[in-house]
Design a protein around this motif. Structure first.
Motif, PDB file in Angstrom:
ATOM      1  N   VAL A  55       4.340  13.008   4.088  1.00 17.51           N
ATOM      2  CA  VAL A  55       3.274  12.216   3.491  1.00 17.51           C
ATOM      3  C   VAL A  55       1.941  12.899   3.751  1.00 17.51           C
ATOM      4  CG1 VAL A  55       2.138   9.966   3.575  1.00 17.51           C
ATOM      5  CG2 VAL A  55       4.606  10.107   3.764  1.00 17.51           C
ATOM      6  N   GLU A  56       1.078  12.907   2.738  1.00 14.46           N
ATOM      7  CA  GLU A  56      -0.258  13.487   2.884  1.00 14.46           C
ATOM      8  C   GLU A  56      -1.244  12.708   2.027  1.00 14.46           C
ATOM      9  OE1 GLU A  56      -0.731  17.443   1.103  1.00 14.46           O
ATOM     10  OE2 GLU A  56       1.205  17.128   0.141  1.00 14.46           O
ATOM     11  N   PRO A  57      -2.553  12.890   2.248  1.00 16.24           N
ATOM     12  CA  PRO A  57      -3.539  12.177   1.443  1.00 16.24           C
ATOM     13  C   PRO A  57      -3.421  12.531  -0.045  1.00 16.24           C
ATOM     14  CG  PRO A  57      -4.566  13.061   3.415  1.00 16.24           C
ATOM     15  CD  PRO A  57      -3.177  13.642   3.347  1.00 16.24           C
ATOM     16  N   VAL A  58      -3.451  11.508  -0.892  1.00 16.05           N
ATOM     17  CA  VAL A  58      -3.369  11.709  -2.339  1.00 16.05           C
ATOM     18  C   VAL A  58      -4.506  12.608  -2.818  1.00 16.05           C
ATOM     19  CG1 VAL A  58      -3.479  10.542  -4.588  1.00 16.05           C
ATOM     20  CG2 VAL A  58      -2.117   9.552  -2.725  1.00 16.05           C
ATOM     21  N   ALA A  59      -5.685  12.462  -2.240  1.00 13.59           N
ATOM     22  CA  ALA A  59      -6.837  13.280  -2.650  1.00 13.59           C
ATOM     23  C   ALA A  59      -6.554  14.773  -2.462  1.00 13.59           C
ATOM     24  CB  ALA A  59      -8.080  12.866  -1.867  1.00 13.59           C
TER      25      ALA A  59
ATOM     26  N   ALA B 145       4.222  13.518  -9.669  1.00 15.91           N
ATOM     27  CA  ALA B 145       5.117  12.424  -9.289  1.00 15.91           C
ATOM     28  C   ALA B 145       4.982  12.263  -7.779  1.00 15.91           C
ATOM     29  CB  ALA B 145       6.552  12.714  -9.684  1.00 15.91           C
ATOM     30  N   LEU B 146       4.539  11.099  -7.363  1.00 15.22           N
ATOM     31  CA  LEU B 146       4.316  10.810  -5.949  1.00 15.22           C
ATOM     32  C   LEU B 146       5.166   9.621  -5.531  1.00 15.22           C
ATOM     33  CD1 LEU B 146       0.395  10.861  -5.976  1.00 15.22           C
ATOM     34  CD2 LEU B 146       1.921  12.767  -5.471  1.00 15.22           C
TER      35      LEU B 146
ATOM     36  N   PRO C 241       6.286   3.152   2.541  1.00 11.88           N
ATOM     37  CA  PRO C 241       6.153   1.737   2.877  1.00 11.88           C
ATOM     38  C   PRO C 241       4.851   1.497   3.624  1.00 11.88           C
ATOM     39  CG  PRO C 241       8.000   2.744   4.058  1.00 11.88           C
ATOM     40  CD  PRO C 241       7.404   3.795   3.201  1.00 11.88           C
ATOM     41  N   GLY C 242       4.241   0.361   3.348  1.00 11.92           N
ATOM     42  CA  GLY C 242       2.996   0.006   4.019  1.00 11.92           C
ATOM     43  C   GLY C 242       1.753   0.449   3.274  1.00 11.92           C
ATOM     44  N   GLU C 243       1.882   1.369   2.327  1.00 11.29           N
ATOM     45  CA  GLU C 243       0.742   1.799   1.518  1.00 11.29           C
ATOM     46  C   GLU C 243       0.516   0.799   0.392  1.00 11.29           C
ATOM     47  OE1 GLU C 243      -1.694   4.362   1.142  1.00 11.29           O
ATOM     48  OE2 GLU C 243      -1.150   4.790   3.194  1.00 11.29           O
ATOM     49  N   ASP C 244      -0.720   0.695  -0.051  1.00  6.87           N
ATOM     50  CA  ASP C 244      -1.039  -0.100  -1.222  1.00  6.87           C
ATOM     51  C   ASP C 244      -0.333   0.546  -2.412  1.00  6.87           C
ATOM     52  OD1 ASP C 244      -2.165  -1.230  -3.519  1.00  6.87           O
ATOM     53  OD2 ASP C 244      -4.169  -1.333  -2.662  1.00  6.87           O
ATOM     54  N   GLU C 245       0.578  -0.175  -3.037  1.00  3.20           N
ATOM     55  CA  GLU C 245       1.374   0.411  -4.116  1.00  3.20           C
ATOM     56  C   GLU C 245       0.556   0.693  -5.375  1.00  3.20           C
ATOM     57  OE1 GLU C 245       4.859  -1.966  -4.722  1.00  3.20           O
ATOM     58  OE2 GLU C 245       5.612  -1.541  -2.718  1.00  3.20           O
ATOM     59  N   GLU C 246      -0.575   0.010  -5.538  1.00  5.75           N
ATOM     60  CA  GLU C 246      -1.404   0.240  -6.724  1.00  5.75           C
ATOM     61  C   GLU C 246      -2.436   1.340  -6.512  1.00  5.75           C
ATOM     62  OE1 GLU C 246      -2.994  -3.336  -8.398  1.00  5.75           O
ATOM     63  OE2 GLU C 246      -1.118  -4.410  -8.064  1.00  5.75           O
ATOM     64  N   ARG C 247      -2.957   1.454  -5.314  1.00  9.60           N
ATOM     65  CA  ARG C 247      -3.969   2.459  -4.985  1.00  9.60           C
ATOM     66  C   ARG C 247      -3.648   3.110  -3.644  1.00  9.60           C
ATOM     67  NH1 ARG C 247      -9.392   2.032  -7.172  1.00  9.60           N
ATOM     68  NH2 ARG C 247      -9.152   1.093  -9.211  1.00  9.60           N
ATOM     69  N   PRO C 248      -2.593   3.882  -3.595  1.00  8.97           N
ATOM     70  CA  PRO C 248      -2.201   4.481  -2.316  1.00  8.97           C
ATOM     71  C   PRO C 248      -3.179   5.565  -1.878  1.00  8.97           C
ATOM     72  CG  PRO C 248      -0.895   5.400  -4.072  1.00  8.97           C
ATOM     73  CD  PRO C 248      -1.721   4.298  -4.681  1.00  8.97           C
ATOM     74  N   GLU C 249      -3.387   5.640  -0.597  1.00  6.73           N
ATOM     75  CA  GLU C 249      -4.218   6.707  -0.039  1.00  6.73           C
ATOM     76  C   GLU C 249      -3.349   7.888   0.386  1.00  6.73           C
ATOM     77  OE1 GLU C 249      -6.854   5.305   2.982  1.00  6.73           O
ATOM     78  OE2 GLU C 249      -7.619   3.690   1.728  1.00  6.73           O
TER      79      GLU C 249
END
Length: 118
Positions: free
Chosen positions: A46-50, A62-63, A67-75
């Protein structure tokens, strides 16, 4: 197509759907249960989406969202595939185990996106 990880291996959590049907309390990086969420964070996948977006401009991404991440706006997420061809990315996504949250999108400008279809 540059698939970043082997989507049918234990590196992404395996292919046994039995764990996904129950609770994940017994899951861990080495449990071997086939759970899609097993060890994604612990194994450093796992790494920062940015940062992912910076490395792959004007590409389809494709990302898998942990679990535990905001499914609509994951960081944070795990990159599983990228390509300039959306069909290649969707082909890769079709090989991901059934109960993972996956985001697929074009990481670029609208002009670049539309240019693929003209």
């Amino acid at each position: 197509m540059p698939v970043v990880i082997n989507l049918t291996s234990a590196l992404h959590g395996g292919t046994n759907p039995s764990c996904g049907a129950g609770d994940h309390s017994s899951c861990g990086p080495d449990c071997g249960c086939g759970c899609p969420y097993t060890g994604m964070v612990e194994r450093g996948k796992v790494e920062p989406v940015a940062l992912i977006e910076q490395r792959y401009p004007n590409q389809w991404l494709a990302l898998v969202i942990p679990p535990g991440e905001d499914e609509e706006r994951p960081e944070q997420a795990m990159l599983v595939a990228y390509s300039s061809d959306p069909d290649e990315v969707w082909d890769a996504v079709s090989r991901i185990t059934f109960n993972q949250v996956v985001h697929v999108y074009y990481n670029g400008s609208l002009d670049g996106f539309l240019g693929q279809f003209l």
